[in-house]
Design a protein around this motif. Structure first.
Motif: not given
Length: 664
Positions: A122-126, A129-138, A147-159
């Motif tokens: 979970v990170y903050k965009d520019k 807004v908090k956004r969430k990503k999940e992915f396997y590596y590799p 990761l730039i092209d990976l879809e993410d979604e907004t989240t109401d996570a506290e931190d």
């Protein structure tokens, strides 16, 4: 975007020689999490709500599987972090700004040491807004992703946070994990490893919290987890063509005292690392024990990509070690002073115990040593020096010395020290023989009972029974005739000695000289028991009569007695009897001895007489013989005195006056 094959090849190349070093995986992923929370801490220094940097390492380990979950409350995969994650060689300017010196090893370690890894962040965009990503590596498919092209979604996570979960169950990967967890199999040892590995980051951040979980057991690591008192000494060093760098030397108290050479552990990028060319050490003995750690940006810039080896030149290692010695010498100056005083006391005792090694102690070594030189250290240093001298003695004998071409090596100070040492050992050997003689002449044993010593034991001590010495080339000089007089220990081609065997009708010891250029002589040495002579004062044949009989045998049959073909009428005869003083008194006062005995000068109970014997029973020709009777007590005192003077001469305790006028 990196290709899967490229990443895998890079990982294989990087870690193929580190197959058992599973700890590199933990080191890389934990290091990334620590950096993430410390960067966020610095950015939110002035935030209204205080930020507490935290991470949790949860490890579940069994024989069949290993699962590692690492969660931190850093910024998450922000735009800059995502771009750097996409490309292995892209510089993370933000991390560099905080002096973390990133090398992008985390992904490579995951690819090499694990089967699969899943990120959740979970990170903050520019726009904040908090956004969430999940992915396997590799990714399970053939290619890697951006990761730039990976879809993410907004989240109401506290931190914000990053959660990494890796699974290890394949045989090869699990085998590496087993090797590591065999050594760190419980929460306590794993905690100690983590503190030691990440010490600089932990000790420098009071509010950093690391929660460690191993198979359900929980420990919390903070600055206070380092229970020992910790001090640090900063200093700077300048390196040619590279400029000036700051160093920090950490001293962590521990219960184990410092002894001799103490290693200094180095850290690069806040991780423990080894110097590729040498070791840093500090020599000191101190009851106050310390772990010695060294951190520096200089190491950060010269560490290899795995973070294991600090690649600096041997010259730099030496320069840094010299600076450390300078810094720690000042810090421990009181301890060093105390150690030198103790070394001087030890040296004083050493000189008493090892006089033959005294001359070989390198004064510079003692003066420069900051630790305590105990007896073993002093002996080792002296023997090393003596060994060098002895090698030169045998290789340079009869050659000019290296220091002075006009001086033979045997006349140098080194050679004189070596010869003096050898004499010390010989004198000490004589002291041991005298101790044996002293025990022999004691009339009573430890139990208070009479302690008879047989004549044969006295003979064995003075001159090994059955030995024959023809000249100085004989190797079996197993005799201690110096107890009587040092002149009896010198054998040449014209001086011979014989110690008779048990049962022979002869005296105990013969010494004779057939030097063509001087008077021929024979000495008949008769030894008596140290407790009671069987024929002392005997009216039929006393001790003196016995010696005269042995002299008559030599006179009449020298070839049979001594294998000596000589005109015995031209030989000087002397007899020496060694007995207890009571037996000597009994002998010289007996009727058979005939009286006329005189006291031997400087001896208390010993006597002599110029006597004679008859060649044959009815032959009235008198053959002169000098008879001397020495008491064991007198001989022991005389030999001990000679030995003591010899020893004191070797120690230069006597002043030799060379000017005759000064001596008057």
């Amino acid at each position: 975007m990196e290709q899967r094959s490229n990443v895998q090849n890079r990982a294989e190349k990087e870690y193929k020689n580190s197959r058992e070093k599973f700890y590199l995986l933990l080191r890389e992923i934990i290091s990334n999490s620590i950096q993430a929370v410390l960067i966020r801490k610095e950015k939110e220094r002035n935030a209204p709500q205080k930020y507490i940097p935290e991470l949790t390492l949860d490890i579940t380990y069994t024989e069949k599987q290993c699962s590692i979950v690492l969660r931190d409350n850093g910024e998450g995969f922000t735009d800059i972090n995502s771009r750097c994650f996409d490309e292995l060689d892209k510089r993370n300017i933000e991390k560099e700004r905080f002096h973390f010196h990133p090398l992008g090893q985390g992904r490579l370690a995951i690819v090499y040491f694990t089967n699969k890894a899943k990120y959740e962040t979970v990170y903050k965009d520019k726009d904040g807004v908090k956004r969430k990503k999940e992915f396997y590596y590799p990714k399970p498919d053939e290619g890697l992703f951006s990761l730039i092209d990976l879809e993410d979604e907004t989240t109401d996570a506290e931190d914000t946070y990053t959660n990494l979960k890796v699974e290890i169950d394949k045989q090869n990967d699990l085998g590496r994990a087993k090797t590591f967890f065999k050594k760190y199999s419980d929460i306590t040892t794993l905690k100690q490893w983590l503190i030691g590995t990440f010490f600089p980051a932990i000790v420098s951040n009071d509010d950093l919290v690391i929660k460690l979980i191993l198979n359900g057991d929980v420990e919390k690591i903070t600055r206070s987890s380092i229970e020992a008192e910790t001090n640090s000494i900063p200093f700077e060093m300048t390196f040619e063509d590279e400029g000036s760098f700051k160093f920090k030397l950490w001293l962590i108290k521990r219960n184990t005292p410092l002894r001799k050479e103490n290693p200094i552990v180095c850290f690069a990028r806040n991780l423990m690392a080894e110097l590729e060319n040498g070791k840093l050490r500090y020599t000191l003995d101190s009851e106050e024990g310390y772990l010695l750690y060294l951190t520096s940006e200089y190491f950060d810039e010269h560490v290899d990509t795995k973070g294991e080896k600090i690649e600096i030149s041997p010259a730099d290692v030496t320069t840094i070690n010299d600076k450390i010695n300078e810094v720690l010498d000042e810090y421990f100056k009181d301890t060093i002073k105390k150690n030198k005083e103790e070394t001087k006391r030890n040296l004083k005792n050493f000189k008493k115990r090892y006089p033959s090694l005294d001359a070989f102690i390198p004064e510079q070594t003692v003066e420069e040593n900051k630790g305590v030189m105990d007896e073993d250290d002093l002996v080792k240093a002296a023997i090393e020096t003596k060994g060098r001298y002895e090698k030169k003695f045998w290789t340079q004998m009869n050659r000019p010395s290296a220091e002075d071409e006009d001086t033979p090596y045997e006349e140098t100070v080194e050679c004189q020290k070596l010869l003096n040492s050898s004499l010390h050992i010989y004198v000490k050997h004589r002291e041991r023989i005298l101790e044996r003689l002293f025990e022999m002449i004691k009339p009573y044993g430890e139990d208070g009972e009479p302690k008879p010593e047989l004549e044969s034991e006295v003979q064995e001590l003075l001159f090994k029974r059955g030995n024959l010495l023809d000249n100085s080339r004989d190797i079996n000089h197993l005799h201690n005739l110096w107890i009587l007089d040092d002149k009896f220990t010198t054998f040449s081609s014209t001086l011979k000695g014989k110690s008779t065997k048990p049962g022979e009708e002869k005296s105990d010891i013969y010494i004779w000289s057939d030097d063509p250029s001087s008077v021929k002589q024979v000495l008949i040495l008769e030894l008596k028991s140290t407790t009671q002579a069987h024929n002392a004062g005997n009216s039929k044949e006393g001790m003196i009569g016995q010696v005269k009989r042995y002299a008559r045998d030599v006179f009449n049959k020298p070839q049979q007695i001594l294998n000596w073909n000589e005109d015995t009428s031209n030989i000087q005869y002397q007899g020496i009897i060694l007995a207890r003083k009571a037996d000597i008194i009994k002998e010289v006062t007996s009727i058979s001895a005939g009286g006329g005995f005189k006291k031997i000068p400087f001896l208390k109970d010993s006597r002599y007489k110029d006597d004679f014997f008859y060649p044959k029973e009815n032959d009235e020709t008198e053959i002169p013989i000098r008879i001397e009777l020495y008491s064991f007590e007198d001989i022991y005192k005389l030999a001990s005195s000679r030995n003591d003077v010899f020893f004191r001469l070797l120690k230069n305790e006597f002043e030799v006056v060379e000017d005759k006028e000064e001596a008057l």
